[in-house]
Design an enzyme around this catalytic site. Sequence first.
Site, mmCIF file in Angstrom:
data_model
loop_
_atom_site.group_PDB
_atom_site.id
_atom_site.type_symbol
_atom_site.label_atom_id
_atom_site.label_comp_id
_atom_site.label_asym_id
_atom_site.label_seq_id
_atom_site.Cartn_x
_atom_site.Cartn_y
_atom_site.Cartn_z
ATOM 1 N N ASP A 1 -31.800 -55.337 -16.422
ATOM 2 C CA ASP A 1 -33.154 -55.100 -15.919
ATOM 3 C C ASP A 1 -33.795 -53.904 -16.612
ATOM 4 O O ASP A 1 -34.520 -53.131 -15.996
ATOM 5 C CB ASP A 1 -33.105 -54.870 -14.402
ATOM 6 N N CYS B 1 -32.160 -77.698 -4.866
ATOM 7 C CA CYS B 1 -32.954 -77.330 -3.694
ATOM 8 C C CYS B 1 -33.420 -78.569 -2.934
ATOM 9 O O CYS B 1 -33.681 -78.494 -1.727
ATOM 10 C CB CYS B 1 -34.185 -76.514 -4.112
ATOM 11 N N CYS C 1 -37.532 -71.377 2.232
ATOM 12 C CA CYS C 1 -37.915 -70.082 1.663
ATOM 13 C C CYS C 1 -39.428 -69.922 1.622
ATOM 14 O O CYS C 1 -39.954 -68.819 1.842
ATOM 15 C CB CYS C 1 -37.319 -69.905 0.272
ATOM 16 N N CYS D 1 -46.201 -60.163 -2.279
ATOM 17 C CA CYS D 1 -44.764 -60.067 -2.022
ATOM 18 C C CYS D 1 -44.407 -58.698 -1.442
ATOM 19 O O CYS D 1 -44.786 -57.654 -1.989
ATOM 20 C CB CYS D 1 -44.006 -60.316 -3.321
ATOM 21 N N CYS E 1 -37.505 -57.050 0.656
ATOM 22 C CA CYS E 1 -37.514 -58.128 1.652
ATOM 23 C C CYS E 1 -36.472 -59.156 1.250
ATOM 24 O O CYS E 1 -36.325 -59.459 0.064
ATOM 25 C CB CYS E 1 -38.906 -58.759 1.713
#
Length: 358
Positions: A145, A199, A205, A225, A252
């Site tokens: 990252d 999925c 989600c 978000c 979250c």
Amino acid sequence: MSSPSTRLEPDYAALADRVRELARGFGFQRCGITGIELGDDEAHLRDWLANGLYGSMEWMARHGEKRSRPGDLVPGTLRVISVGLDYGRRDDEEAWETLADGERAYVARYALGRDYHKLMRQRLQKLADRIAEEMGPFGHRVFVDSAPVLERALARNAGLGWIGKHTCLIDKEGGSWFFLGEIYVDLPLPVDVPATAHCGTCMRCIDICPTRAIIAPHRLDARRCIAYLTIEHEGSIDEELRPLIGNRIFGCDDCQLVCPWNKFAKRSDEPDFRARNNLDEATLADLFAWNEEEFLQRTEGTAIRRSGHERWLRNIAIALGNAPSTPEVVAALQSRRDSTNAVVREHVEWALARHGAS
């Protein structure tokens, strides 16, 4: 000494197997190898950026196509070694209990303990060094990252999991509770089979998202978000969104907590990622009392440090505004009414007004 024309080529298939074996030895639960072609993902990224869904994260757009073209970011790259490292314990029930208790603070599970960036980077570098010891020097660069990398697309292509409708990577065996890291290499290693999506018709989600930030399958509006708002976004948070944030003060997890694949996931308990400072049990009032010195001391070596003290207070002020109207909650807010930071003061006044105490 043999000439270049007669020198034997390495057994790259055996080397790939050895890389996976070494990765497990360095504590990574999953490892795969992929090429550098990301054409479809590049188109998806371009469209996402063109619609401004990245909010104020200007670096997402600034690096252009380097993010989707590993060979441009690191010239000479032929393959990407992608790894996954589990975090957190099987504490989903405790997470839901915290979210249901308005006076407690919710911190994303990944941020409860040590910052993963340094830990993973060290392990990946050791892995690269070990490979070099066994086969000789090779061109490589380690990422966690830390650069424009489409890590989820690369991990999917390396077989680590598929990108779910919430945009997180999901592994059939390990769910989505894991970090990703990469080593760009100039070795023509054989590649793994990309993961396929599983999925199905599930929309949990999307349905659970408090702010409706997942505007369509595989499409996240960062501007709504909670992870973006509480971690990346500077300044004031839209009043329309504040009540929806609840008691989430840093990140979250709702979309992951509700994912059926996480219910049965096999997860490894990494000691470094266990909760520090009782963040999995702390009350909002207690955390709101931290001065800047205490904040810096307590968050040293954690991902929370990057938010800074002022955003920390802003986030907690919102959560206190959403908390039950108890004397402790109101007193905590009143203690920050005279904050020297205008953004903190604004959110404190909003919160007090919610309790009829402005």
